[in-house]
Design an enzyme around this catalytic site. Sequence first.
Site, PDB file in Angstrom:
ATOM      1  N   HIS A 100      39.199  28.168  -1.179  1.00 47.78           N
ATOM      2  CA  HIS A 100      39.298  29.102  -0.154  1.00 47.78           C
ATOM      3  C   HIS A 100      40.570  29.928  -0.364  1.00 47.78           C
ATOM      4  O   HIS A 100      41.712  29.264  -0.924  1.00 47.78           O
ATOM      5  CB  HIS A 100      39.549  28.268   1.139  1.00 47.78           C
ATOM      6  CG  HIS A 100      39.248  29.488   2.232  1.00 47.78           C
ATOM      7  ND1 HIS A 100      40.245  30.201   2.895  1.00 47.78           N
ATOM      8  CD2 HIS A 100      38.201  29.760   2.961  1.00 47.78           C
ATOM      9  CE1 HIS A 100      39.924  30.945   3.807  1.00 47.78           C
ATOM     10  NE2 HIS A 100      38.504  30.702   3.919  1.00 47.78           N
ATOM     11  N   GLU A 170      33.978  35.957  -0.655  1.00 49.13           N
ATOM     12  CA  GLU A 170      34.669  36.207   0.503  1.00 49.13           C
ATOM     13  C   GLU A 170      35.777  37.073  -0.059  1.00 49.13           C
ATOM     14  O   GLU A 170      36.775  36.816  -0.427  1.00 49.13           O
ATOM     15  CB  GLU A 170      35.290  34.935   0.938  1.00 49.13           C
ATOM     16  CG  GLU A 170      34.328  33.876   1.380  1.00 49.13           C
ATOM     17  CD  GLU A 170      34.989  32.983   2.526  1.00 49.13           C
ATOM     18  OE1 GLU A 170      34.431  32.951   3.539  1.00 49.13           O
ATOM     19  OE2 GLU A 170      35.873  32.191   2.114  1.00 49.13           O
TER      20      GLU A 170
HETATM   21  P1  PGA Z   1      36.581  34.669   9.189  1.00 49.04           P
HETATM   22  O1  PGA Z   1      37.047  33.680   8.216  1.00 49.04           O
HETATM   23  O2  PGA Z   1      35.047  34.677   9.612  1.00 49.04           O
HETATM   24  O3  PGA Z   1      37.303  34.330  10.416  1.00 49.04           O
HETATM   25  O4  PGA Z   1      36.861  36.018   8.699  1.00 49.04           O
HETATM   26  C1  PGA Z   1      36.018  33.330   7.096  1.00 49.04           C
HETATM   27  C2  PGA Z   1      36.582  32.445   6.204  1.00 49.04           C
HETATM   28  O5  PGA Z   1      37.938  32.284   6.186  1.00 49.04           O
HETATM   29  O6  PGA Z   1      35.868  31.956   5.352  1.00 49.04           O
END
Ligand code: PGA
Length: 251
Positions: A100, A170
Amino acid sequence: VAQKTYLFVANWKMNVPFDAAQFFFGLHSAQLQQIACSTGNTLIVCPSFVSLSEAVAAVRGTQIHIGAQNCSEHVSGAYTGEVDAVSLAQMGTEYCIVGHSERRQYYGETNEMVAGKVAQLMAVGITPIMCIGQTREQYKNNETKSALMNQLMPIFCVLRTAQSAVIAYEPVWAIGTGELPDVQHIAGITEWVRELCAAELPHAKVQVLYGGSVSESNAQDIMKDARVDGVLMGGVSLDFQKFKNIVSLKR
Ligand code: PGA
């Protein structure tokens, strides 16, 4: 072959303390189970390490799955404060988020460390949910694919024999900001990731998710128009009504 259901991941981060996690499952498991059964969607909730064991017990016998948010890249040893994949598997954890951007940013995780974590998880039969993403600068400079490539290559090396893989695209600048790339961009990148995986991991069924500021109002469009297999949610997963509405969406 197009898949017929969605995969949803709730990443609670460090937002849900032990008692609130217990409360959540006590209050909502039955309803989530109903949704999982009626939609066929895969629901994965990722609480903090300390809540994993209670969470696994709470969803036993349901279609709800529990995932961890991280694990060590080492099998065992003198790594104070780290959590091994073997223990996660023994506790009944089926999935684990790795790489992440918050781990990369705040805890110095490198692509090689992430690959090491994936290897540990593979060895114990936990499915890694591998996060990849570019910074705003890389996005603006048209360096998205090269940044993602650097993150993916070490992972591909350890996944050669994998049967399944989950990859979450992401963009770092979309996480928790409310600012998203357009659906065409998401579609283009996730399609490119799929093609790469088809070439590099011919044995694996790969599911590609999008994550970063997913909300009740954009989830449907992202999944339909960008043709992703599901979404990884941070903030919105903390609001049960909104979370429920998203995971109820049918493919
Ligand atoms: P968020 O986080 O939906 O709050 O933008 C997504 C993530 O950290 O994977």
